[in-house]
Design a protein around this motif. Sequence first.
Motif, PDB file in Angstrom:
ATOM      1  N   SER A   1      77.841 -33.502  -9.241  1.00 31.19           N
ATOM      2  CA  SER A   1      77.371 -33.045  -7.580  1.00 31.19           C
ATOM      3  C   SER A   1      78.056 -31.754  -7.271  1.00 31.19           C
ATOM      4  CB  SER A   1      77.675 -33.815  -7.207  1.00 31.19           C
ATOM      5  OG  SER A   1      77.266 -35.313  -7.190  1.00 31.19           O
ATOM      6  N   ALA A   2      79.434 -31.679  -7.209  1.00 30.45           N
ATOM      7  CA  ALA A   2      80.202 -30.403  -6.784  1.00 30.45           C
ATOM      8  C   ALA A   2      79.547 -28.915  -7.935  1.00 30.45           C
ATOM      9  CB  ALA A   2      82.021 -30.825  -7.270  1.00 30.45           C
ATOM     10  N   ASN A   3      79.253 -29.043  -9.218  1.00 32.85           N
ATOM     11  CA  ASN A   3      79.155 -28.040 -10.082  1.00 32.85           C
ATOM     12  C   ASN A   3      77.732 -27.799  -9.911  1.00 32.85           C
ATOM     13  OD1 ASN A   3      80.488 -26.282 -11.896  1.00 32.85           O
ATOM     14  ND2 ASN A   3      79.001 -27.017 -12.915  1.00 32.85           N
ATOM     15  N   ARG A   4      76.563 -28.576  -9.148  1.00 32.66           N
ATOM     16  CA  ARG A   4      75.028 -28.267  -8.820  1.00 32.66           C
ATOM     17  C   ARG A   4      75.382 -27.418  -7.715  1.00 32.66           C
ATOM     18  NH1 ARG A   4      74.304 -33.236 -11.511  1.00 32.66           N
ATOM     19  NH2 ARG A   4      74.923 -34.399  -9.307  1.00 32.66           N
ATOM     20  N   LEU A   5      76.491 -27.939  -6.980  1.00 29.20           N
ATOM     21  CA  LEU A   5      76.147 -27.345  -5.777  1.00 29.20           C
ATOM     22  C   LEU A   5      76.487 -25.601  -5.500  1.00 29.20           C
ATOM     23  CD1 LEU A   5      77.957 -29.936  -2.907  1.00 29.20           C
ATOM     24  CD2 LEU A   5      75.455 -29.029  -2.677  1.00 29.20           C
ATOM     25  N   LEU A   6      77.546 -25.133  -6.620  1.00 32.32           N
ATOM     26  CA  LEU A   6      77.572 -24.110  -6.692  1.00 32.32           C
ATOM     27  C   LEU A   6      76.805 -23.159  -7.526  1.00 32.32           C
ATOM     28  CD1 LEU A   6      81.346 -24.797  -8.113  1.00 32.32           C
ATOM     29  CD2 LEU A   6      80.950 -23.154  -6.484  1.00 32.32           C
ATOM     30  N   GLN A   7      76.024 -23.669  -8.422  1.00 33.60           N
ATOM     31  CA  GLN A   7      74.491 -24.080  -8.692  1.00 33.60           C
ATOM     32  C   GLN A   7      73.509 -22.726  -7.852  1.00 33.60           C
ATOM     33  OE1 GLN A   7      73.854 -25.952 -12.410  1.00 33.60           O
ATOM     34  NE2 GLN A   7      75.924 -25.994 -13.042  1.00 33.60           N
ATOM     35  N   LEU A   8      73.241 -23.430  -7.090  1.00 27.48           N
ATOM     36  CA  LEU A   8      72.385 -23.562  -6.165  1.00 27.48           C
ATOM     37  C   LEU A   8      72.811 -21.601  -4.881  1.00 27.48           C
ATOM     38  CD1 LEU A   8      71.570 -27.057  -4.405  1.00 27.48           C
ATOM     39  CD2 LEU A   8      70.227 -25.103  -6.376  1.00 27.48           C
ATOM     40  N   LEU A   9      73.980 -21.454  -5.136  1.00 26.43           N
ATOM     41  CA  LEU A   9      73.998 -20.142  -4.538  1.00 26.43           C
ATOM     42  C   LEU A   9      74.205 -19.358  -4.828  1.00 26.43           C
ATOM     43  CD1 LEU A   9      77.907 -21.048  -3.527  1.00 26.43           C
ATOM     44  CD2 LEU A   9      76.327 -21.745  -2.236  1.00 26.43           C
ATOM     45  N   PRO A  10      73.565 -18.045  -4.083  1.00 20.70           N
ATOM     46  CA  PRO A  10      73.228 -16.674  -4.794  1.00 20.70           C
ATOM     47  C   PRO A  10      73.937 -16.303  -5.636  1.00 20.70           C
ATOM     48  CG  PRO A  10      73.352 -16.500  -2.410  1.00 20.70           C
ATOM     49  CD  PRO A  10      74.043 -18.376  -2.811  1.00 20.70           C
TER      50      PRO A  10
ATOM     51  N   ARG B   1      86.760 -39.959  -0.559  1.00 20.85           N
ATOM     52  CA  ARG B   1      87.768 -38.843   0.195  1.00 20.85           C
ATOM     53  C   ARG B   1      87.545 -37.454  -1.327  1.00 20.85           C
ATOM     54  NH1 ARG B   1      91.719 -36.596   3.333  1.00 20.85           N
ATOM     55  NH2 ARG B   1      93.119 -34.990   2.302  1.00 20.85           N
ATOM     56  N   PRO B   2      86.853 -36.556  -0.900  1.00 22.19           N
ATOM     57  CA  PRO B   2      86.702 -35.032  -2.093  1.00 22.19           C
ATOM     58  C   PRO B   2      88.462 -34.996  -2.901  1.00 22.19           C
ATOM     59  CG  PRO B   2      85.605 -34.088  -0.365  1.00 22.19           C
ATOM     60  CD  PRO B   2      86.338 -35.886   0.140  1.00 22.19           C
ATOM     61  N   GLU B   3      88.731 -34.992  -4.126  1.00 20.86           N
ATOM     62  CA  GLU B   3      89.912 -35.207  -4.399  1.00 20.86           C
ATOM     63  C   GLU B   3      89.249 -34.069  -5.984  1.00 20.86           C
ATOM     64  OE1 GLU B   3      90.602 -39.328  -6.253  1.00 20.86           O
ATOM     65  OE2 GLU B   3      91.543 -38.923  -4.443  1.00 20.86           O
ATOM     66  N   GLY B   4      90.719 -34.414  -6.326  1.00 20.86           N
ATOM     67  CA  GLY B   4      90.922 -33.825  -7.715  1.00 20.86           C
ATOM     68  C   GLY B   4      90.036 -32.464  -8.044  1.00 20.86           C
ATOM     69  N   ARG B   5      89.538 -32.122  -9.112  1.00 21.75           N
ATOM     70  CA  ARG B   5      89.055 -31.379  -9.623  1.00 21.75           C
ATOM     71  C   ARG B   5      87.606 -31.299  -9.200  1.00 21.75           C
ATOM     72  NH1 ARG B   5      88.493 -26.656 -12.092  1.00 21.75           N
ATOM     73  NH2 ARG B   5      87.195 -26.157 -13.001  1.00 21.75           N
TER      74      ARG B   5
ATOM     75  N   ASP C   1      84.342 -22.724 -13.553  1.00 20.01           N
ATOM     76  CA  ASP C   1      83.191 -24.158 -12.646  1.00 20.01           C
ATOM     77  C   ASP C   1      83.363 -25.112 -13.589  1.00 20.01           C
ATOM     78  OD1 ASP C   1      84.271 -22.489 -10.505  1.00 20.01           O
ATOM     79  OD2 ASP C   1      81.532 -21.386 -10.373  1.00 20.01           O
ATOM     80  N   GLY C   2      82.743 -26.018 -12.817  1.00 19.81           N
ATOM     81  CA  GLY C   2      82.410 -27.792 -14.148  1.00 19.81           C
ATOM     82  C   GLY C   2      83.515 -28.201 -14.539  1.00 19.81           C
ATOM     83  N   PRO C   3      83.420 -29.542 -15.392  1.00 18.45           N
ATOM     84  CA  PRO C   3      84.632 -30.237 -15.389  1.00 18.45           C
ATOM     85  C   PRO C   3      86.176 -29.478 -15.856  1.00 18.45           C
ATOM     86  CG  PRO C   3      83.278 -31.158 -16.890  1.00 18.45           C
ATOM     87  CD  PRO C   3      82.696 -29.732 -16.540  1.00 18.45           C
ATOM     88  N   ASP C   4      87.039 -30.348 -15.287  1.00 15.06           N
ATOM     89  CA  ASP C   4      88.639 -29.231 -15.687  1.00 15.06           C
ATOM     90  C   ASP C   4      88.806 -29.775 -16.706  1.00 15.06           C
ATOM     91  OD1 ASP C   4      90.949 -29.179 -15.845  1.00 15.06           O
ATOM     92  OD2 ASP C   4      91.505 -30.334 -14.061  1.00 15.06           O
ATOM     93  N   PRO C   5      88.650 -28.321 -17.443  1.00 13.35           N
ATOM     94  CA  PRO C   5      89.092 -27.910 -18.892  1.00 13.35           C
ATOM     95  C   PRO C   5      90.169 -28.824 -19.656  1.00 13.35           C
ATOM     96  CG  PRO C   5      89.103 -25.790 -17.807  1.00 13.35           C
ATOM     97  CD  PRO C   5      88.871 -27.088 -17.113  1.00 13.35           C
ATOM     98  N   GLU C   6      91.032 -29.225 -18.950  1.00 15.25           N
ATOM     99  CA  GLU C   6      92.284 -30.230 -19.459  1.00 15.25           C
ATOM    100  C   GLU C   6      92.138 -31.741 -19.864  1.00 15.25           C
ATOM    101  OE1 GLU C   6      95.900 -29.960 -17.382  1.00 15.25           O
ATOM    102  OE2 GLU C   6      96.310 -27.619 -17.454  1.00 15.25           O
ATOM    103  N   ALA C   7      90.764 -32.119 -18.880  1.00 12.64           N
ATOM    104  CA  ALA C   7      90.742 -33.003 -18.908  1.00 12.64           C
ATOM    105  C   ALA C   7      89.244 -33.296 -20.660  1.00 12.64           C
ATOM    106  CB  ALA C   7      89.543 -33.677 -18.018  1.00 12.64           C
TER     107      ALA C   7
ATOM    108  N   GLU D   1      88.578 -29.593  -5.568  1.00 15.25           N
ATOM    109  CA  GLU D   1      89.099 -28.107  -5.857  1.00 15.25           C
ATOM    110  C   GLU D   1      86.762 -27.310  -6.180  1.00 15.25           C
ATOM    111  OE1 GLU D   1      89.425 -23.998  -7.776  1.00 15.25           O
ATOM    112  OE2 GLU D   1      90.765 -25.489  -6.743  1.00 15.25           O
ATOM    113  N   LEU D   2      85.992 -28.317  -6.804  1.00 15.62           N
ATOM    114  CA  LEU D   2      84.722 -27.009  -6.601  1.00 15.62           C
ATOM    115  C   LEU D   2      83.908 -27.022  -5.538  1.00 15.62           C
ATOM    116  CD1 LEU D   2      83.634 -28.699 -10.163  1.00 15.62           C
ATOM    117  CD2 LEU D   2      84.926 -26.511  -9.923  1.00 15.62           C
ATOM    118  N   LEU D   3      84.312 -28.793  -4.527  1.00 20.33           N
ATOM    119  CA  LEU D   3      83.353 -28.234  -3.248  1.00 20.33           C
ATOM    120  C   LEU D   3      84.426 -27.185  -2.284  1.00 20.33           C
ATOM    121  CD1 LEU D   3      83.304 -31.987  -2.053  1.00 20.33           C
ATOM    122  CD2 LEU D   3      81.300 -30.484  -2.958  1.00 20.33           C
TER     123      LEU D   3
END
Length: 546
Positions: free
Chosen positions: A365-374, A321-325, A526-532, A328-330
């Motif tokens: 993976s979620a961040n790569r999906l974001l990078q594919l968007l125009p 299940r998508p959760e956490g960061r 975007d990318g990993p959670d800065p707090e992490a 959020e990115l998805l």
Amino acid sequence: MAGVTKPKVTREDLSRLLQWTREGRIRIPQFQRSYRWEPLDAERLFDSILRGYPIGNLLMWRKPAPADEIYFGELRLAVPALSDALWVVDGQQRLTTLVGALSASGETVDRRFRIFYDLQQGKFVSVSHGRRIEDHLLPVWVAGDNRRLLAWQRKRPWLTEEEFDQCDAVASALRTYEIPMYEIEGDDEQALTEIFDRMNTFGKRLKRAEIFKALHSAPLGLQPSDPEALRDRVSAFGFGDLSPQLLMQSVMAVRGGKVDRDFRQEFTSDADRHSAFTRTEKAIRLVVEFLREEAGIPHVRLLPYALFVPVLARYAALFGRPEGRGAELLRRWVWRGAVGGAAPQGNTVALRRNASAVEGDPVASANRLLQLLPPGGERWRPDLTQTALNRAQAKVNVLGLLSQHPVLLCDITSEGSSYARGTRVDQTRLLVDSLNQGASLLLPVLPGDRSMANRLVHPAGAGEQGKSLLLGDHPEAVLRSHCLDEESLELLQRGQLRDFLERRAAAAQGVISHHVQSMALWGFADGPDPEAWFEDSRSWGDNDAA
């Protein structure tokens, strides 16, 4: 009644039925018919058990069964061959619910098996996967086992005496409740059909033809799965009808590799096919939960791009299940793709590229999906001329208006259920039922104008236009839920229709823009959670100092 034995009638308690299921004695034929109950049905079933109400009879057909892998909801069992197995002719829904809920755990995904007794409200409730379980929610799989119940109670010494009594009452009901079971032997289908017809059932009945076609087509083995079978199962999620093509794309995405490859030679065996479709069904259930609860998309007809489903199915199959960061990115990916175009190179190419981006790590993976968007999505503005629900921008418009939680302006009856004026459109079966029936949910206020400014998100009510509904006496909160105010109504009443439409267009644009930004979050990192990252840095510093 030649051809079958006189029905043997017994009364079986829940623990014995559960034991027989785990031993493989109870079998449900693999006849490609989905489990159709909803969470409310499961809640009502356990409420009836607690109250001692009858829940109907079971009709079982005694006949041999092979060694096999069987499924009861999310429970998967490898069972031996038996000469006297009990095949379920009537009672599949009840047995699946009982076995699924009583053998569940905190990791169970399907909400229909995540049944709890709410000690504060005094009733059974279903709880979605991922929601925090409050201490006053007693799981039925715990209540059905005395040792687990005692351990659960010891961890909660603050429970009141009344709440301890409620726990005991639920446990006692689950331990002592008995279900009448009719057991038949023989090969006379006509006689068995007549018995089935005369029995009263509880819940949603199966058609005779479906049952007997199933029992005789392949009762002793594993039938191959196919897109239509998966489509039937997924339709029970209440998210709408997913096309066979979309489901096959999801199967391929879950299995990995080139998503648009030819699937005719994909599977090595029937067991391989069945396993693939089972994994995909579970993944799509998680996708539906994510789209509803995190992305705010309640139905496939409001999903801006179909490719979201197979890509998210691959994500869910790999990472759960998508959760956490990652979640959020998805959500940002779905909404930025919804307004900016998730498939700029065409659906096939976009599906292949997006599915291939999901691998290794959920956040990456979620961040790569974001990078594919125009690029340039942050410059998007609502297009209120789009009202047809076969267009992505119209769906974005409707979802934006739904974010205001519009309420009914009159009483509505749909599918045998009544909804009172003031009921939120987005919180009832009314929304799903309307979309399933192909309704647009967009009720015109005035004749002529075709823009979203002239549409209410509202099922058909009194009259063909919404003007008659709006001219009633409505509180300010009701008007606000439809992007209106007192001044808007005054313009409408005075016949200043152009001014009315301009004022509502401005309000609707503001609401839709705000909703999209709250979901897409342009301007946020975007990318990993800065707090992490800071947590990792602190941890590294501590280790270095040591």
